[in-house]
Design an enzyme around this catalytic site. Structure first.
Site, PDB file in Angstrom:
ATOM      1  N   GLY A  12      47.228  43.502  49.646  1.00 63.59           N
ATOM      2  CA  GLY A  12      46.304  43.258  50.754  1.00 63.59           C
ATOM      3  C   GLY A  12      45.975  44.482  51.599  1.00 63.59           C
ATOM      4  O   GLY A  12      45.620  44.340  52.770  1.00 63.59           O
ATOM      5  N   LEU A  90      35.825  33.787  39.902  1.00 64.25           N
ATOM      6  CA  LEU A  90      35.214  32.595  40.501  1.00 64.25           C
ATOM      7  C   LEU A  90      34.144  32.047  39.556  1.00 64.25           C
ATOM      8  O   LEU A  90      33.433  32.804  38.899  1.00 64.25           O
ATOM      9  CB  LEU A  90      34.578  32.941  41.847  1.00 64.25           C
ATOM     10  CG  LEU A  90      35.545  33.344  42.958  1.00 64.25           C
ATOM     11  CD1 LEU A  90      34.764  33.697  44.221  1.00 64.25           C
ATOM     12  CD2 LEU A  90      36.564  32.254  43.247  1.00 64.25           C
ATOM     13  N   HIS A 106      35.810  46.801  43.550  1.00 63.78           N
ATOM     14  CA  HIS A 106      36.383  47.110  42.238  1.00 63.78           C
ATOM     15  C   HIS A 106      36.752  48.599  42.208  1.00 63.78           C
ATOM     16  O   HIS A 106      35.965  49.438  42.657  1.00 63.78           O
ATOM     17  CB  HIS A 106      35.373  46.791  41.127  1.00 63.78           C
ATOM     18  CG  HIS A 106      35.940  47.029  39.768  1.00 63.78           C
ATOM     19  ND1 HIS A 106      36.830  46.149  39.170  1.00 63.78           N
ATOM     20  CD2 HIS A 106      35.797  48.066  38.908  1.00 63.78           C
ATOM     21  CE1 HIS A 106      37.190  46.636  37.990  1.00 63.78           C
ATOM     22  NE2 HIS A 106      36.577  47.808  37.806  1.00 63.78           N
TER      23      HIS A 106
HETATM   24  C1  GAR Z   1      42.296  47.309  44.808  1.00 62.25           C
HETATM   25  O1  GAR Z   1      42.352  48.582  44.217  1.00 62.25           O
HETATM   26  C2  GAR Z   1      41.045  46.582  44.344  1.00 62.25           C
HETATM   27  O2  GAR Z   1      39.938  47.419  44.151  1.00 62.25           O
HETATM   28  C3  GAR Z   1      41.504  46.020  43.024  1.00 62.25           C
HETATM   29  O3  GAR Z   1      42.823  45.566  43.278  1.00 62.25           O
HETATM   30  C4  GAR Z   1      43.415  46.408  44.285  1.00 62.25           C
HETATM   31  C5  GAR Z   1      43.982  45.533  45.357  1.00 62.25           C
HETATM   32  O4  GAR Z   1      44.652  46.281  46.324  1.00 62.25           O
HETATM   33  N1  GAR Z   1      40.632  44.969  42.569  1.00 62.25           N
HETATM   34  C6  GAR Z   1      40.339  44.773  41.292  1.00 62.25           C
HETATM   35  O5  GAR Z   1      40.825  45.428  40.389  1.00 62.25           O
HETATM   36  C7  GAR Z   1      39.321  43.661  41.027  1.00 62.25           C
HETATM   37  N2  GAR Z   1      38.805  43.765  39.715  1.00 62.25           N
HETATM   38  P1  GAR Z   1      45.058  45.625  47.735  1.00 62.25           P
HETATM   39  O6  GAR Z   1      45.733  44.290  47.440  1.00 62.25           O
HETATM   40  O7  GAR Z   1      46.006  46.611  48.333  1.00 62.25           O
HETATM   41  O8  GAR Z   1      43.818  45.441  48.558  1.00 62.25           O
END
Ligand code: GAR
Length: 205
Positions: A12, A90, A106
């Protein structure tokens, strides 16, 4: 007041960047709720710490009905759904009800290194293995195509020969934490327009 729901699956840090932007007065919106894809993720702790309502909608409990359950929770309550490290896809009515009202962050420069099963550290590993010299992150609208919606913002970072996937992730996350609140801010001010599969943004964050 512009209201958002944040969906998360992990630590998060992107949720935190939204919370911090609101606290610092850069972003004028309310996080109505945070929905986690499973119990025990730190994103939910961050939300509870701020007194934000939290829910868990897990695949284990809801199976193919996850998206419908989320729609039930947020319908008529929020203006925008923000996928901040949300790793499920989703589908169904939620995409129609919230057309052009769901955004995702992303960790690559879409249309490279994205699509089904490309998330989190897997993305950075693929980037490093490919030998590309630049990576980055993308904020985009969410539609039926995984990572295929209109691109709102992108930021670039260098990829170094010695990089580990964790080091690259850290460099990209720093950009994510600027880009996601900025996108929410401009959307809340109606300053992001979709024209023929592309976006035009106005205003400054
Ligand atoms: C982030 O790097 C986000 O871009 C990626 O997951 C991570 C979550 O970090 N999302 C994806 O890969 C979606 N395809 P966080 O929980 O510290 O925000």
């Amino acid at each position: 007041m512009f209201k958002i729901a944040v969906l998360a699956s992990g630590g998060g840090s992107n949720l935190q960047s939204i919370i911090d932007s609101i606290d610092k007065g850069y972003l004028n919106c309310k996080i109505e709720m945070v929905i986690g894809s499973k119990e025990g993720i730190y994103a939910l702790e961050r939300a509870k710490h701020k007194g934000i309502a939290t829910y868990v909608v897990s695949k284990k409990e809801y199976g193919v009905k996850v998206s419908d359950k989320i729609l039930e929770l947020i319908k008529d309550k929020v203006d925008l759904i923000v996928l901040a490290g949300y790793l499920s896809i989703l589908q169904g009515d939620i995409l129609k009800e919230f057309k052009n009202k769901i955004i995702n962050i992303h960790p690559s420069l879409i249309p490279s290194f994205c699509g089904p099963k490309m998330y989190g550290l897997k993305v950075h590993e693929a980037v490093i293995n490919s030998g590309v010299k630049f990576s980055g992150c993308t904020v985009h609208f969410v539609n039926e195509d995984v990572d295929g919606g209109e691109i709102i913002f992108q930021e670039v970072v260098p990829v170094y020969f010695e990089d580990t996937k964790e080091e690259l992730q850290k460099r990209v996350l720093e950009k994510e934490h600027i880009l996601l609140p900025k996108a929410i801010d401009l959307i809340s001010k109606n300053e992001v327009e979709i024209i023929n599969g592309k976006t035009r943004t106005r205003g400054v964050f």
